[in-house]
Design a protein around this motif. Structure first.
Motif, PDB file in Angstrom:
ATOM      1  N   VAL A 502       0.838  -1.201   0.000  1.00  0.00           N
ATOM      2  CA  VAL A 502       0.000   0.000   0.000  1.00  0.00           C
ATOM      3  C   VAL A 502       0.872   1.250   0.000  1.00  0.00           C
ATOM      4  CG1 VAL A 502      -1.690   1.347   1.306  1.00  0.00           C
ATOM      5  CG2 VAL A 502      -1.946  -1.137   1.131  1.00  0.00           C
ATOM      6  N   GLN A 503       1.890   1.260   0.862  1.00  0.00           N
ATOM      7  CA  GLN A 503       2.782   2.414   0.933  1.00  0.00           C
ATOM      8  C   GLN A 503       3.493   2.653  -0.395  1.00  0.00           C
ATOM      9  OE1 GLN A 503       5.124   1.206   4.441  1.00  0.00           O
ATOM     10  NE2 GLN A 503       4.329   3.030   5.477  1.00  0.00           N
ATOM     11  N   ALA A 504       3.954   1.557  -1.020  1.00  0.00           N
ATOM     12  CA  ALA A 504       4.667   1.682  -2.294  1.00  0.00           C
ATOM     13  C   ALA A 504       3.748   2.210  -3.394  1.00  0.00           C
ATOM     14  CB  ALA A 504       5.259   0.336  -2.694  1.00  0.00           C
ATOM     15  N   LEU A 505       2.495   1.772  -3.381  1.00  0.00           N
ATOM     16  CA  LEU A 505       1.547   2.224  -4.400  1.00  0.00           C
ATOM     17  C   LEU A 505       1.159   3.687  -4.191  1.00  0.00           C
ATOM     18  CD1 LEU A 505      -0.638  -0.991  -4.589  1.00  0.00           C
ATOM     19  CD2 LEU A 505       0.676  -0.013  -6.476  1.00  0.00           C
ATOM     20  N   VAL A 506       0.999   4.080  -2.943  1.00  0.00           N
ATOM     21  CA  VAL A 506       0.740   5.496  -2.667  1.00  0.00           C
ATOM     22  C   VAL A 506       1.899   6.339  -3.186  1.00  0.00           C
ATOM     23  CG1 VAL A 506       0.492   7.230  -0.850  1.00  0.00           C
ATOM     24  CG2 VAL A 506      -0.783   5.078  -0.706  1.00  0.00           C
ATOM     25  N   GLN A 507       3.119   5.855  -2.955  1.00  0.00           N
ATOM     26  CA  GLN A 507       4.305   6.559  -3.470  1.00  0.00           C
ATOM     27  C   GLN A 507       4.257   6.642  -4.994  1.00  0.00           C
ATOM     28  OE1 GLN A 507       6.812   7.584  -1.295  1.00  0.00           O
ATOM     29  NE2 GLN A 507       8.065   8.523  -2.896  1.00  0.00           N
ATOM     30  N   ALA A 508       3.792   5.563  -5.638  1.00  0.00           N
ATOM     31  CA  ALA A 508       3.758   5.516  -7.105  1.00  0.00           C
ATOM     32  C   ALA A 508       2.720   6.459  -7.699  1.00  0.00           C
ATOM     33  CB  ALA A 508       3.489   4.086  -7.576  1.00  0.00           C
ATOM     34  N   THR A 509       1.753   6.914  -6.908  1.00  0.00           N
ATOM     35  CA  THR A 509       0.784   7.883  -7.438  1.00  0.00           C
ATOM     36  C   THR A 509       1.435   9.222  -7.739  1.00  0.00           C
ATOM     37  OG1 THR A 509       0.086   8.616  -5.219  1.00  0.00           O
ATOM     38  CG2 THR A 509      -1.161   6.797  -6.235  1.00  0.00           C
ATOM     39  N   GLY A 510       2.672   9.402  -7.335  1.00  0.00           N
ATOM     40  CA  GLY A 510       3.414  10.614  -7.658  1.00  0.00           C
ATOM     41  C   GLY A 510       4.421  10.412  -8.775  1.00  0.00           C
ATOM     42  N   ASP A 511       4.308   9.301  -9.516  1.00  0.00           N
ATOM     43  CA  ASP A 511       5.247   8.988 -10.591  1.00  0.00           C
ATOM     44  C   ASP A 511       5.216  10.077 -11.671  1.00  0.00           C
ATOM     45  OD1 ASP A 511       6.790   6.256 -11.482  1.00  0.00           O
ATOM     46  OD2 ASP A 511       6.113   7.377 -13.240  1.00  0.00           O
ATOM     47  N   SER A 512       6.296  10.186 -12.440  1.00  0.00           N
ATOM     48  CA  SER A 512       6.392  11.201 -13.488  1.00  0.00           C
ATOM     49  C   SER A 512       5.603  10.825 -14.736  1.00  0.00           C
ATOM     50  CB  SER A 512       7.861  11.440 -13.855  1.00  0.00           C
ATOM     51  OG  SER A 512       8.475  10.232 -14.289  1.00  0.00           O
TER      52      SER A 512
END
Length: 773
Positions: A502-512
């Motif tokens: 979940v944490q990794a996916l939340v982080q990925a919502t800020g991908d370029s």
């Protein structure tokens, strides 16, 4: 001890990845589209090159001049029990359909293609332009069954020419006309489609030109405006931007927005279909119609960052090096081009194979040739292993692939085929749900030198794998250098298996890249969470909006409504999910996934009978689909129709022996009546998908047939593998009759209590069990 109840879940058929071609760009810009004729005054030479090109003639009206190109008439051709015949003249062209005494006449209004095939469009109800059932083979000068030529290896029969897949507005519009507006009204299921002009015009690649025309007219004679008010042009786009501008029409992909403009990043507006699609051979060669970009992405030339589409092709689509194809490989491979006898087994003289002959082998589908743009060397060993084509046997048709393989191995001491065979073998195994080499698959995904297309393909196929050993590799892939791999990993991590995911996916919502953000937002869409402030909150909100917008980018596609239904399903909004699935089914009555997932929505909403009706409809379309059969089995259990439940579960296992959930439920269903066979199914489920629950079920089944020693062994092994699964401890203690066996069980329980990893409620259960002895 009473055993666990039947599984109360259904299999979810994953969202299909289908080709959804170029969507009209956002026209909200200071400049407007002026049309290709506005380019003539200053660019007459380029206009004359473009006008008769494949791009310029991607679509054209039926005219008297065009009619002269059709040199033969067709005798009546029988298709789907009806008779079809083409009639063309300088005045008109039409197709006659006869069914008994009934006659229908379909006028030809537009013509698509022309390199290999001409396709013809006729107006139909609700604004649709439909591809007519007869097409024209340009090379053979003959008419043929259009839809029949497109039968794919994945189907036993063709799709009707009236199917939406052959509707111009739905499937093929944006790559044959310019500045198209689809104008689909979902309420009335009606199109009011318009376009600026047929064919792919200058402004498709350069953007709207009215401002460009103005500044050039206003410029002093003999001068060039500093700002030409155009997108692209010489020196303005990078190699990647030029290739990305070509990709929307030359890729099998999924549209995420309707706003792509030249200069934008491909993965901000589209997702690419890879080898999870059976229209590719496992080694990446074309098996259907895949529009080049996926194989192009495999090319070492692309990966160098130095080579783009415009190195070999003009902007109108012509091959620049037609007179001497080998010069296309300059300057990177000049030593090989100049001395072909050192690089090949051929002299390089007149009539000798060119670089393209060996590195761009052609495949044929629907009477159209497609050059393999992977630029990979001939691999006859892949033909032997997977049936994919190879360049050697493209010329040496009197020989087989084994002969070619022997020759190239003798010629090249270095086994250049090995890496291609290895990764293709991983794809082949994954497609067959053979997870015996799962570690090799995950090792490939996490390897620094992996190919992004193959890594993304394996990640996508892993969605059907239930083994927990896959998760670390998928989490690692979220940090991959390729947005294609990152987006595949984000999608495969949904629903997230852990708090870390979940944490990794939340982080990925800020991908370029938007495609990664959308896939990450989709993966966590069903997870309740509250982020009150900060960058993660802003990223998640933006990505969620982008995800929802992507679901409505093409309201005329059934997959859009299907995926929106999945979004609601994950959020347990069952009524909204069912509404979306129903719309998807209405748009595509022969598609199976909307029916199956609508059944899930009904079942979870408490309507088991409605769910069964939907699954039976799906079964009519796909009688051997294991997911349908399995879901029917579970429903019949819930409805207390055990005989039918057993029938469907057995059928699902016949269709897919590796379906561990079906084997597990079969062991529960027949356990009391046939404990010996139940043990076989329990073992089958555990072997296919080792887990704590399946291990417990195996031990229970072993004990039921008198294999108590084996049951204790199974439980002890399960405790070592899954130490937090409390029922295994309790059952092991329950099965321990001797003093020695009880001591072993008590020791394992005490170790668990000492580890401080057990939840308070489970600690209480274990302590109570010890105190009760």
């Amino acid at each position: 001890m009473r055993h666990a109840a039947f599984a109360k879940y259904f299999l979810l058929i994953l969202p299909l990845i289908i080709s959804s071609l170029f969507v009209a760009p956002n026209l909200a810009t200071a400049s407007t589209y002026a049309g290709s004729e506005s380019c003539i005054d200053c660019h007459e030479r380029f206009y004359k090159l473009w006008a008769p090109s494949r791009h310029g003639r991607a679509m054209q009206p039926y005219t008297a001049a065009f009619a002269d190109k059709l040199s033969s008439q067709l005798a009546p051709l029988s298709i789907e029990g009806k008779s079809y015949q083409a009639f063309t003249s300088k005045e008109t062209g039409h197709i006659i359909e006869k069914t008994g005494d009934e006659v229908k006449k379909y006028p030809i209004e537009h013509v698509l293609g022309g390199k290999y095939v001409y396709y013809f469009l006729t107006p139909m109800e609700k604004g649709r332009l439909q591809t007519l059932p007869l097409a024209y083979d340009v090379k053979k000068n003959e008419w043929f069954d259009m839809a029949g030529s497109g039968i794919r290896h994945t189907r036993d029969s063709g799709v009707s020419w009236t199917d939406p897949v052959y509707t111009f507005n739905t499937s093929c519009h944006g790559c044959h006309v310019s500045q198209l507006r689809n104008n689909f009204d979902p309420e009335n299921d009606t199109y009011m489609t318009t376009w600026k002009e047929p064919g792919i015009n200058c402004e498709t690649c350069h953007g709207p030109s009215s401002e460009h025309n103005r500044v050039c007219r206003e410029a002093a004679e003999g001068t060039t405006p500093k700002d030409l008010k155009l997108l692209g042009g010489k020196g303005k786009f990078t190699v990647q931007q030029n290739s990305d501008a070509c990709a929307p029409c030359h890729a099998q992909m999924i549209a995420l927005t309707g706003a792509f403009m030249p200069g934008d990043k491909f993965y901000d507006h589209f997702d690419l279909v890879t080898l999870e699609d059976p229209d590719f051979y496992p080694d990446g060669r074309d098996l259907g119609e895949n529009y080049t970009h996926t194989t192009w992405s495999l090319s070492p030339c692309v990966k160098s960052g130095e080579l783009g589409c415009l190195h070999c092709h003009t902007s109108s689509g012509r091959f620049r090096q037609k007179n001497d194809p080998n010069t296309a490989c300059y300057p990177c491979h000049d030593n090989k081009v100049d001395q072909p006898e050192k690089h090949t087994m051929h002299t390089g003289g007149k009539g000798s194979p060119t670089c393209i002959s060996c590195h761009m082998n052609k495949t044929t589908f629907a009477r159209m040739n497609r050059s393999d743009h992977s630029m990979l060397p001939p691999t006859p060993a892949a033909t032997v292993a997977f049936g994919s084509p190879n360049a050697c046997n493209g010329c040496h048709i009197d020989k087989d692939a084994a002969w070619a393989d022997k020759i190239v191995r003798k010629w090249r001491k270095r086994d250049y085929q090995a890496p291609i065979l290895y990764r293709a073998g991983l794809v082949e195994a994954a497609r067959k749900s053979d997870w015996s080499n799962l570690k090799e698959i995950t090792d490939y995904i996490t390897a620094k030198n992996h190919d992004p297309v193959f890594a993304a393909s394996l990640i996508r196929i892993l969605r059907s794998c239930s083994l927990p050993e896959k998760w670390p590799a998928l989490l690692s892939a979220l940090s991959d250098a390729s947005p294609l791999v990152r987006s595949a990993a984000a999608e495969a991590l949904g629903p997230p298996p852990s708090h870390e995911a979940v944490q990794a996916l939340v982080q990925a919502t800020g991908d370029s890249f938007r495609v990664v953000r959308i896939r990450a937002a989709a993966a966590i869409s069903g997870i309740p969470m509250t982020i009150t402030k900060g960058q993660h909150k802003d990223n998640l909100e933006r990505a969620t909006q982008e995800f929802l917008a992507s679901l409505t980018a093409r309201p005329d596609l059934w997959t859009s409504h299907y995926n929106l239904g999945n979004y609601h399903l994950h959020r347990r909004e069952f009524a909204l999910a069912s509404k979306s699935f129903s719309k998807a089914h209405a748009l595509a009555p022969t598609a199976v996934p909307p029916l199956v997932n609508d059944a899930m929505a009904h079942a979870n909403g408490g309507d088991a009978f409605g769910a069964r009706d939907l699954l039976l409809q799906a079964k009519e379309l796909a009688p051997e689909n294991p997911a349908i059969l399995f879901n029917l089995g579970l429903l019949e259990v819930e409805l207390d129709n055990r005989k039918d439940a057993e029938k469907y579960l057995r059928a699902s296992l016949k269709a897919n022996p590796g379906l561990s959930k079906a084997a597990y439920n079969m062991s529960l269903l027949i356990g009391e009546r046939n404990p010996v066979e139940a043990l076989k199914f329990a073992q089958q489920s555990y072997d296919a998908t080792p887990s704590s629950g399946y291990a417990f079920n195996l031990a229970y089944s072993q004990n039921r047939v008198g294999q108590t020693v084996e049951a204790r062994t199974t439980l002890a092994a399960a405790i070592r593998q899954w130490p937090k699964f409390i029922d295994s401890y309790l059952y092991l203690l329950d099965l321990s009759s001797s003093k020695e066996d009880k001591a072993v069980a008590r020791s394992l329980i005490q170790t668990a209590l000492d580890s401080h990893q057990i939840k308070p409620i489970d600690r209480s259960r274990l302590k109570h069990a010890l105190d009760s002895q």
